[in-house]
Design a protein around this motif. Sequence first.
Motif, mmCIF file in Angstrom:
data_model
loop_
_atom_site.group_PDB
_atom_site.id
_atom_site.type_symbol
_atom_site.label_atom_id
_atom_site.label_comp_id
_atom_site.label_asym_id
_atom_site.label_seq_id
_atom_site.Cartn_x
_atom_site.Cartn_y
_atom_site.Cartn_z
ATOM 1 N N LEU A 56 17.724 8.339 -48.330
ATOM 2 C CA LEU A 56 16.783 8.850 -47.314
ATOM 3 C C LEU A 56 16.723 10.378 -47.365
ATOM 4 C CD1 LEU A 56 17.581 6.512 -44.274
ATOM 5 C CD2 LEU A 56 15.586 6.443 -45.783
ATOM 6 N N ALA A 57 17.881 11.014 -47.491
ATOM 7 C CA ALA A 57 17.916 12.480 -47.576
ATOM 8 C C ALA A 57 17.187 12.952 -48.831
ATOM 9 C CB ALA A 57 19.369 12.975 -47.578
ATOM 10 N N ALA A 58 17.356 12.221 -49.930
ATOM 11 C CA ALA A 58 16.683 12.583 -51.187
ATOM 12 C C ALA A 58 15.167 12.482 -51.026
ATOM 13 C CB ALA A 58 17.172 11.677 -52.319
ATOM 14 N N VAL A 59 14.697 11.418 -50.389
ATOM 15 C CA VAL A 59 13.259 11.246 -50.170
ATOM 16 C C VAL A 59 12.735 12.392 -49.303
ATOM 17 C CG1 VAL A 59 11.491 9.790 -49.084
ATOM 18 C CG2 VAL A 59 13.262 8.740 -50.511
ATOM 19 N N ARG A 60 13.481 12.742 -48.255
ATOM 20 C CA ARG A 60 13.071 13.861 -47.386
ATOM 21 C C ARG A 60 13.007 15.173 -48.170
ATOM 22 N NH1 ARG A 60 16.552 11.143 -43.536
ATOM 23 N NH2 ARG A 60 15.218 10.167 -41.970
ATOM 24 N N GLY B 101 9.244 19.224 -50.855
ATOM 25 C CA GLY B 101 8.932 20.071 -52.004
ATOM 26 C C GLY B 101 10.128 20.542 -52.791
ATOM 27 N N ARG B 102 11.315 20.067 -52.427
ATOM 28 C CA ARG B 102 12.507 20.456 -53.170
ATOM 29 C C ARG B 102 12.700 19.524 -54.371
ATOM 30 N NH1 ARG B 102 13.791 21.587 -47.862
ATOM 31 N NH2 ARG B 102 14.743 19.595 -47.389
ATOM 32 N N SER B 103 13.303 20.049 -55.411
ATOM 33 C CA SER B 103 13.553 19.272 -56.620
ATOM 34 C C SER B 103 14.954 18.683 -56.569
ATOM 35 C CB SER B 103 13.420 20.191 -57.837
ATOM 36 O OG SER B 103 13.718 19.479 -58.999
ATOM 37 N N LEU B 104 15.063 17.432 -56.969
ATOM 38 C CA LEU B 104 16.369 16.766 -57.008
ATOM 39 C C LEU B 104 16.704 16.405 -58.443
ATOM 40 C CD1 LEU B 104 16.310 14.246 -54.048
ATOM 41 C CD2 LEU B 104 17.748 16.222 -54.317
ATOM 42 N N LEU B 105 17.025 17.410 -59.225
ATOM 43 C CA LEU B 105 17.358 17.183 -60.619
ATOM 44 C C LEU B 105 18.685 17.847 -60.909
ATOM 45 C CD1 LEU B 105 13.818 17.993 -62.027
ATOM 46 C CD2 LEU B 105 14.801 15.720 -61.721
ATOM 47 N N ASP B 106 19.552 17.132 -61.592
ATOM 48 C CA ASP B 106 20.863 17.660 -61.942
ATOM 49 C C ASP B 106 20.710 18.932 -62.776
ATOM 50 O OD1 ASP B 106 23.782 17.500 -62.394
ATOM 51 O OD2 ASP B 106 23.143 17.160 -64.468
ATOM 52 N N PRO B 107 21.309 20.060 -62.330
ATOM 53 C CA PRO B 107 21.120 21.338 -63.016
ATOM 54 C C PRO B 107 21.570 21.332 -64.480
ATOM 55 C CG PRO B 107 22.378 21.646 -60.975
ATOM 56 C CD PRO B 107 22.139 20.181 -61.151
ATOM 57 N N VAL C 54 17.256 10.023 -59.226
ATOM 58 C CA VAL C 54 18.525 9.600 -58.625
ATOM 59 C C VAL C 54 18.963 8.261 -59.205
ATOM 60 C CG1 VAL C 54 18.189 10.867 -56.466
ATOM 61 C CG2 VAL C 54 17.382 8.520 -56.637
ATOM 62 N N LEU C 55 20.270 8.046 -59.189
ATOM 63 C CA LEU C 55 20.828 6.791 -59.690
ATOM 64 C C LEU C 55 20.828 5.739 -58.585
ATOM 65 C CD1 LEU C 55 23.834 8.176 -61.756
ATOM 66 C CD2 LEU C 55 21.603 7.423 -62.583
ATOM 67 N N LYS C 56 20.697 4.473 -58.993
ATOM 68 C CA LYS C 56 20.606 3.375 -58.026
ATOM 69 C C LYS C 56 21.883 3.174 -57.210
ATOM 70 C CE LYS C 56 17.059 0.590 -60.191
ATOM 71 N NZ LYS C 56 16.727 -0.687 -60.830
ATOM 72 N N ASP C 57 22.989 3.735 -57.654
ATOM 73 C CA ASP C 57 24.216 3.562 -56.880
ATOM 74 C C ASP C 57 24.291 4.526 -55.688
ATOM 75 O OD1 ASP C 57 24.760 5.949 -58.166
ATOM 76 O OD2 ASP C 57 26.571 5.230 -59.178
ATOM 77 N N ILE C 58 23.216 5.234 -55.423
ATOM 78 C CA ILE C 58 23.143 6.163 -54.299
ATOM 79 C C ILE C 58 23.253 5.376 -52.978
ATOM 80 C CG2 ILE C 58 20.620 6.101 -54.153
ATOM 81 C CD1 ILE C 58 20.671 9.114 -53.578
ATOM 82 N N ARG C 59 23.935 5.944 -52.007
ATOM 83 C CA ARG C 59 24.062 5.287 -50.692
ATOM 84 C C ARG C 59 22.740 5.419 -49.936
ATOM 85 N NH1 ARG C 59 28.928 8.575 -49.472
ATOM 86 N NH2 ARG C 59 27.642 9.222 -47.751
ATOM 87 N N MET D 176 10.294 8.571 -40.865
ATOM 88 C CA MET D 176 9.966 8.114 -42.197
ATOM 89 C C MET D 176 9.408 6.704 -42.082
ATOM 90 S SD MET D 176 12.375 7.957 -45.598
ATOM 91 C CE MET D 176 12.958 9.592 -45.320
ATOM 92 N N GLU D 177 8.351 6.462 -42.858
ATOM 93 C CA GLU D 177 7.705 5.151 -42.797
ATOM 94 C C GLU D 177 7.422 4.665 -44.217
ATOM 95 O OE1 GLU D 177 3.450 3.260 -41.319
ATOM 96 O OE2 GLU D 177 3.964 5.323 -40.786
ATOM 97 N N VAL D 178 7.791 3.405 -44.494
ATOM 98 C CA VAL D 178 7.460 2.789 -45.771
ATOM 99 C C VAL D 178 6.031 2.283 -45.649
ATOM 100 C CG1 VAL D 178 7.991 0.918 -47.389
ATOM 101 C CG2 VAL D 178 9.849 2.120 -46.220
ATOM 102 N N VAL D 179 5.137 2.810 -46.498
ATOM 103 C CA VAL D 179 3.719 2.444 -46.372
ATOM 104 C C VAL D 179 3.296 1.388 -47.386
ATOM 105 C CG1 VAL D 179 3.030 4.627 -45.321
ATOM 106 C CG2 VAL D 179 3.005 4.396 -47.815
ATOM 107 N N GLY D 180 4.180 1.032 -48.308
ATOM 108 C CA GLY D 180 3.826 -0.003 -49.258
ATOM 109 C C GLY D 180 4.929 -0.259 -50.260
ATOM 110 N N GLU D 181 4.822 -1.412 -50.921
ATOM 111 C CA GLU D 181 5.760 -1.803 -51.961
ATOM 112 C C GLU D 181 4.980 -2.404 -53.108
ATOM 113 O OE1 GLU D 181 9.274 -4.190 -51.058
ATOM 114 O OE2 GLU D 181 8.968 -3.694 -48.948
#
Length: 194
Positions: free
Chosen positions: A86-90, A95-101, A76-81, A1-6
């Motif tokens: 990183l797992a969420a970004v992956r 192509g997976r959705s990360l939304l609370d059901p 995701v909430l900012k209190d995420i570890r 994983m690479e951060v390409v910009g901010e």
Amino acid sequence: MEVVGEAGTAADALARIPAVRPDVAVLDIRLPDRSGVEVCREIRTRDESVRCMMLTSFADDEALFDAIIAGASGYVLKDIRGDELLAAVRDVAAGRSLLDPVATARVLERLRGQTAAQPDDQLAALTEQERRILLLIGEGLTNRGIGERLHLAEKTIKNYVSSLLSKLGMERRSQAAAYVARMQATQATQAQKR
């Protein structure tokens, strides 16, 4: 994983994201100049291959609704570890959705209700405070002027304005002012017919 910009603002993000073409753009819901949801909507309109993940301090159905409508793949909430982030970004990149059901079910229910809604029903989605602010936008007041009138901080007004624009499907306050003018003209015409 690479951060390409901010980027620290929506304007910077909108300039940098197309230049660096990330797989995933991690966007704060609240940015100093615009909302991250607006950035998501604009980026996804320009390039659907860029996936957006919203990062927020608040578990807010309204913000989640706006993010889904804008095309976000994750929320995701900012209190995420750090390792969970990183797992969420992956996951979003894959192509997976990360939304609370549960929250997503509420949003889908609301969407189904909106598809049958008439244009005037857009106002029903606004809170009383948002309606007051919409009318003051129609009067041509700035965020500062509205804040002074309602005895609220300018930043609070800015958040209300972002929310009401999003709910009305608008991008600029000039659209909201025009909407108020049309609404008032329609009401005046109806009153004359009575």
